[in-house]
Design a protein around this motif. Structure first.
Motif, PDB file in Angstrom:
ATOM      1  N   ALA A 293      47.071  63.369  14.184  1.00 20.35           N
ATOM      2  CA  ALA A 293      46.884  64.764  13.771  1.00 20.35           C
ATOM      3  C   ALA A 293      47.913  65.674  14.444  1.00 20.35           C
ATOM      4  O   ALA A 293      48.434  66.604  13.814  1.00 20.35           O
ATOM      5  CB  ALA A 293      45.470  65.222  14.106  1.00 20.35           C
ATOM      6  N   ASN A 294      48.225  65.399  15.708  1.00 22.14           N
ATOM      7  CA  ASN A 294      49.207  66.231  16.415  1.00 22.14           C
ATOM      8  C   ASN A 294      50.583  66.135  15.773  1.00 22.14           C
ATOM      9  O   ASN A 294      51.276  67.144  15.597  1.00 22.14           O
ATOM     10  CB  ASN A 294      49.285  65.816  17.882  1.00 22.14           C
ATOM     11  CG  ASN A 294      48.058  66.232  18.672  1.00 22.14           C
ATOM     12  OD1 ASN A 294      47.377  67.186  18.306  1.00 22.14           O
ATOM     13  ND2 ASN A 294      47.767  65.523  19.748  1.00 22.14           N
ATOM     14  N   VAL A 295      50.988  64.927  15.423  1.00 20.09           N
ATOM     15  CA  VAL A 295      52.296  64.734  14.785  1.00 20.09           C
ATOM     16  C   VAL A 295      52.362  65.493  13.468  1.00 20.09           C
ATOM     17  O   VAL A 295      53.347  66.186  13.169  1.00 20.09           O
ATOM     18  CB  VAL A 295      52.577  63.237  14.565  1.00 20.09           C
ATOM     19  CG1 VAL A 295      53.789  63.042  13.651  1.00 20.09           C
ATOM     20  CG2 VAL A 295      52.819  62.533  15.895  1.00 20.09           C
ATOM     21  N   LEU A 296      51.300  65.384  12.677  1.00 15.84           N
ATOM     22  CA  LEU A 296      51.299  66.048  11.376  1.00 15.84           C
ATOM     23  C   LEU A 296      51.212  67.563  11.516  1.00 15.84           C
ATOM     24  O   LEU A 296      51.867  68.303  10.773  1.00 15.84           O
ATOM     25  CB  LEU A 296      50.141  65.530  10.525  1.00 15.84           C
ATOM     26  CG  LEU A 296      50.192  64.045  10.153  1.00 15.84           C
ATOM     27  CD1 LEU A 296      49.048  63.685   9.224  1.00 15.84           C
ATOM     28  CD2 LEU A 296      51.530  63.680   9.514  1.00 15.84           C
ATOM     29  N   GLN A 297      50.418  68.045  12.461  1.00 12.14           N
ATOM     30  CA  GLN A 297      50.261  69.488  12.629  1.00 12.14           C
ATOM     31  C   GLN A 297      51.512  70.160  13.176  1.00 12.14           C
ATOM     32  O   GLN A 297      51.772  71.329  12.863  1.00 12.14           O
ATOM     33  CB  GLN A 297      49.086  69.789  13.557  1.00 12.14           C
ATOM     34  CG  GLN A 297      47.731  69.743  12.867  1.00 12.14           C
ATOM     35  CD  GLN A 297      46.646  70.345  13.744  1.00 12.14           C
ATOM     36  OE1 GLN A 297      46.394  69.867  14.845  1.00 12.14           O
ATOM     37  NE2 GLN A 297      46.017  71.390  13.259  1.00 12.14           N
ATOM     38  N   TYR A 298      52.285  69.433  13.974  1.00 14.19           N
ATOM     39  CA  TYR A 298      53.481  70.030  14.568  1.00 14.19           C
ATOM     40  C   TYR A 298      54.724  69.822  13.712  1.00 14.19           C
ATOM     41  O   TYR A 298      55.810  70.241  14.117  1.00 14.19           O
ATOM     42  CB  TYR A 298      53.718  69.495  15.983  1.00 14.19           C
ATOM     43  CG  TYR A 298      52.850  70.153  17.019  1.00 14.19           C
ATOM     44  CD1 TYR A 298      53.091  71.459  17.430  1.00 14.19           C
ATOM     45  CD2 TYR A 298      51.776  69.476  17.589  1.00 14.19           C
ATOM     46  CE1 TYR A 298      52.299  72.075  18.385  1.00 14.19           C
ATOM     47  CE2 TYR A 298      50.967  70.080  18.543  1.00 14.19           C
ATOM     48  CZ  TYR A 298      51.229  71.377  18.939  1.00 14.19           C
ATOM     49  OH  TYR A 298      50.426  71.991  19.877  1.00 14.19           O
ATOM     50  N   ASN A 299      54.582  69.178  12.563  1.00 12.27           N
ATOM     51  CA  ASN A 299      55.754  69.097  11.698  1.00 12.27           C
ATOM     52  C   ASN A 299      56.002  70.503  11.140  1.00 12.27           C
ATOM     53  O   ASN A 299      55.071  71.269  10.909  1.00 12.27           O
ATOM     54  CB  ASN A 299      55.566  68.009  10.627  1.00 12.27           C
ATOM     55  CG  ASN A 299      55.109  68.541   9.293  1.00 12.27           C
ATOM     56  OD1 ASN A 299      55.866  69.183   8.571  1.00 12.27           O
ATOM     57  ND2 ASN A 299      53.847  68.270   8.958  1.00 12.27           N
ATOM     58  N   PRO A 300      57.258  70.903  10.982  1.00  7.63           N
ATOM     59  CA  PRO A 300      57.563  72.313  10.685  1.00  7.63           C
ATOM     60  C   PRO A 300      56.908  72.856   9.432  1.00  7.63           C
ATOM     61  O   PRO A 300      56.499  74.020   9.404  1.00  7.63           O
ATOM     62  CB  PRO A 300      59.092  72.331  10.576  1.00  7.63           C
ATOM     63  CG  PRO A 300      59.501  70.899  10.432  1.00  7.63           C
ATOM     64  CD  PRO A 300      58.474  70.088  11.120  1.00  7.63           C
ATOM     65  N   ALA A 301      56.793  72.051   8.385  1.00  7.14           N
ATOM     66  CA  ALA A 301      56.160  72.539   7.160  1.00  7.14           C
ATOM     67  C   ALA A 301      54.720  72.950   7.431  1.00  7.14           C
ATOM     68  O   ALA A 301      54.263  74.010   6.979  1.00  7.14           O
ATOM     69  CB  ALA A 301      56.219  71.464   6.078  1.00  7.14           C
TER      70      ALA A 301
END
Length: 309
Positions: free
Chosen positions: A248-256
């Motif tokens: 979830a952290n990786v996906l939430q911190y992606n710029p989009a």
């Protein structure tokens, strides 16, 4: 008489030149010569771009007006296209797959429309950037100007298109109970940072696309994957509940996802800070500065090669 003249010519031809032994670079420096179309220094290049700011704005506006010039509804499609996409996603993900679980309809519908509009801003900037050089070779080869003007113009075009879409987004938000407040002002810095990020990404894609035109055929698949992993149609925290937190952290911190969530948080009542990753504004600033700087330098390094070969 002729023999004397011949001997004199031979002697003259054998006389050493003061330029003997000088390298091409040293010869150019000695006589004040410069390479035609040579890449200027980084700061000089930035000054050239600033000097072309009127061209960049005019070119983006012309492209925006021409985009739907053949359609009967004309500029209406600037808003209708992302709105129709949002309607399709609501039918599939909202009504059939119930991806909005954990959110009421009053939150989910503005959530979905915001996600589609904001992600489309990045998606369109990337796709336009890929073709910025390869699709305008006639202009690149005919005129001398800083080539970064083209991808920047296309990113600016997409920003102007998003501003039209924001009118519809505001109407949708108000229709579902989110009314103007001071929090809405946060949309301005969020979209400004996203614009810088998009411009840097468009510059990177413009350089890659200038040498690999087939990249334009591959990018829709990459962008679709990015869209599905960015939480456009669902809440990342809800959908990944029970999964390892790092996913979830990786996906939430992606710029989009970062820029979408900031706009959602600003506009939608009921979409609270619990839906945002920690230090989200720092993440938004980091992505904008990092991609803007990397994209600008990366594109500038190949300035001499655009339109050649």
């Amino acid at each position: 008489m002729s023999d004397t003249t011949h001997d004199g010519a031979v002697a003259l031809s054998e006389r050493p030149s003061p330029d003997d032994g000088l390298s091409p670079a040293e010869l150019a420096g000695k006589y004040g010569l410069s390479v035609s179309g040579a890449r200027p220094g980084l700061f000089a290049y930035a000054r050239q771009l600033w000097g072309r700011r009127h061209f960049i704005l005019a070119f983006s506006q012309a492209k925006l007006m021409a985009q739907y010039s053949q359609a009967k509804l004309g500029q209406v499609w600037q808003v209708a296209t992302p709105l129709l996409n949002a309607a399709v996603y609501y039918l599939i993900f909202g009504l059939i797959l119930h991806s909005g679980r954990g959110m009421s309809h009053a939150v989910f519908i503005p959530f979905l429309v915001t996600g589609v509009f904001v992600f489309t801003f990045t998606q369109s900037s990337v796709m336009a950037g890929v073709r910025a050089i390869s699709g305008n070779l006639g202009l690149v080869r005919a005129l001398h100007f800083p080539r970064a003007s083209l991808p920047i113009s296309f990113a600016l075009q997409q920003l102007q298109q998003l501003l039209f879409s924001m009118i519809v987004l505001v109407i949708v938000a108000m229709a579902f109970g989110s009314y103007p407040s001071l929090a809405w002002l946060m949309v301005i810095p969020a979209l400004a940072l996203q614009f810088v990020f998009n411009t840097g990404l468009a510059l990177v894609m413009a350089r890659l696309g200038s040498k690999t035109p087939d990249l334009a055929q591959l990018m829709p698949f990459i962008m679709r994957t990015w869209m599905y992993s960015s939480g456009v149609m669902f809440s990342i925290t809800v959908m990944l509940a029970g999964k390892p937190s790092w996913i979830a952290n990786v996906l939430q911190y992606n710029p989009a996802a970062v820029y979408m969530d900031l706009v959602r948080y600003s506009l939608i009542d009921g979409y609270g800070p619990a839906n945002l990753p920690a230090h989200v504004w720092f993440a938004a600033l980091f992505w904008a500065v990092f991609m803007g700087a990397v994209g600008f330098v990366y594109f500038w390094k190949a300035e001499e090669r655009y339109g050649r070969g």
